[in-house]
Design an enzyme around this catalytic site. Structure first.
Site, PDB file in Angstrom:
ATOM      1  N   THR A   1      -1.939   1.882  -3.265  1.00 28.62           N
ATOM      2  CA  THR A   1      -0.652   2.338  -3.779  1.00 28.62           C
ATOM      3  C   THR A   1      -0.391   3.796  -3.409  1.00 28.62           C
ATOM      4  O   THR A   1       0.748   4.181  -3.136  1.00 28.62           O
ATOM      5  CB  THR A   1      -0.599   2.161  -5.309  1.00 28.62           C
TER       6      THR A   1
ATOM      7  N   HIS B   1       0.983   3.605  -0.068  1.00 30.56           N
ATOM      8  CA  HIS B   1       2.377   3.150  -0.123  1.00 30.56           C
ATOM      9  C   HIS B   1       3.304   4.326  -0.454  1.00 30.56           C
ATOM     10  O   HIS B   1       4.338   4.523   0.194  1.00 30.56           O
ATOM     11  CB  HIS B   1       2.541   2.045  -1.171  1.00 30.56           C
TER      12      HIS B   1
END
Length: 346
Positions: free
Chosen positions: A52, A55
């Site tokens: 994440t 991301h």
């Protein structure tokens, strides 16, 4: 709901990796925060680099909307160095692992005991500064004590294990259930170990990088195969856990579920990723497809699993970095073949 405001101590500074924009990460000197009355200040000892984080670094959303500048890092553990006026549970010197997710307690989802879907979700390392800095302000309610026997690196990895535990709450796994884990990275290898805890058999790991097969077998997989080899298995599996988030792996997960099977789409895909599914397959095999989002109140269970030796963390930690290295590390992360990267602090 906790305030995001921090009181800064002007002359005390720390180093932190600050994401100032998409693909722009700088190590800067920041003021060390002072705690609000219900917060503690943690001297960060270890912080994981999550998919994440990558991301967010590449401009995609995290568990909540991100505003620049931000110090990333939601997988962290450290030592308490200061406590707010109303904090009674912790004192200076305590060792803690952090659950980063902060719920408002007032929205429909919170009131229906589905706090992880909170409409006003905040998160350490996502909406407020996190563990990629030497110090971090955290609500005391989000801190969990860890024993002296647990390393700070293991303590930082409690958060993703908690997410895995929530994923397992979404599926009906029992002793003897056949399980396919798609993806042999960090999450896939934790999913494998959890399936072993539940008594699943057989457990097959599908991973294109054959250098990871040996570790999967060491951690309890009954077989490790490539996706091409997996396609030759026509029997299918009762439970398929997808841990990659790519179109091909998600489509294969649906394909490999047998009649009455359950598919857990755990891997975080890019928001614009699309997959092709034949609805007739879902109908004719009566498949169940589930998602899994973050880790509502699973931190204590995850700590117990590690402290009791049920889940091994250390074999999964493949790369160690210093804070100063993060600008180049985050830039080149996808080329480093990392299972799990850890930022270590003195």
């Amino acid at each position: 709901m906790y305030s995001n405001k921090k009181i800064m101590v002007g002359e005390l500074s720390m180093k932190a990796a600050v994401l100032t924009n998409k693909l722009e990460l700088e190590v800067k000197e920041l003021s060390i925060p002072s705690p609000l009355e219900d917060e503690i200040i943690v001297k960060v000892k270890a912080c994981g680099i999550c998919g994440t984080d990558q991301h967010i670094y590449h401009g995609q959303p995290g568990s909540a909307a991100v505003e620049y500048p931000i110090v990333l890092g939601h997988e962290l553990a450290g030592e308490v160095v200061e406590v707010g006026e109303r904090v009674t549970k912790f004192k200076r010197g305590d060792r803690v692992s952090i659950d980063p997710n902060i719920y408002c307690g007032e929205c429909m989802y919170c009131q229906r005991n589905r706090q992880h879907l909170c409409e006003n979700l905040q998160a350490v390392g996502v909406t407020r500064d996190g563990g990629m800095g030497e110090y971090c302000a955290v609500p005391s309610a989000n801190c969990y004590p860890i024993s002296d026997e647990m390393s700070f690196e293991e303590g930082a990895m409690i958060e993703p294990l908690g997410c895995v535990l929530h994923g397992f709450s979404q599926i009906n796994i029992q002793p003897g259930t056949s399980v396919l884990v798609v993806g042999g990275g960090y999450i896939g290898l934790m999913m494998l170990q959890m399936a072993k805890v539940y008594g699943a058999f057989p457990i097959i790991v599908s991973e294109p990088d054959q250098t990871k097969h040996k570790l999967a077998l060491q951690l309890g997989a009954d077989e490790a195969v490539t996706p091409e080899q997996l396609d030759q298995n026509t029997e299918g599996f009762e439970i398929v856990i997808e841990c990659v988030g790519r179109k091909e792996s998600m489509e294969q997960a649906v394909k490999m579920a047998k009649k009455g099977g359950e598919i857990l789409l755990f891997g975080v895909s890019a928001p614009d990723t699309k997959m092709e599914i034949h609805p007739f397959d879902i109908f004719s095999k009566e498949l169940s497809i589930k998602g899994s989002f973050i880790n509502p109140y699973t931190h204590e269970q995850a700590i117990a699993l590690v402290e009791k030796g049920k889940i091994q963390i250390k074999p999964l930690l493949s790369h160690y970095f210093k804070l100063e290295e993060l600008p180049s590390v985050m830039r080149d992360y996808r080329q480093k073949n990392v299972i799990k990267g850890i930022i270590q602090y003195s």
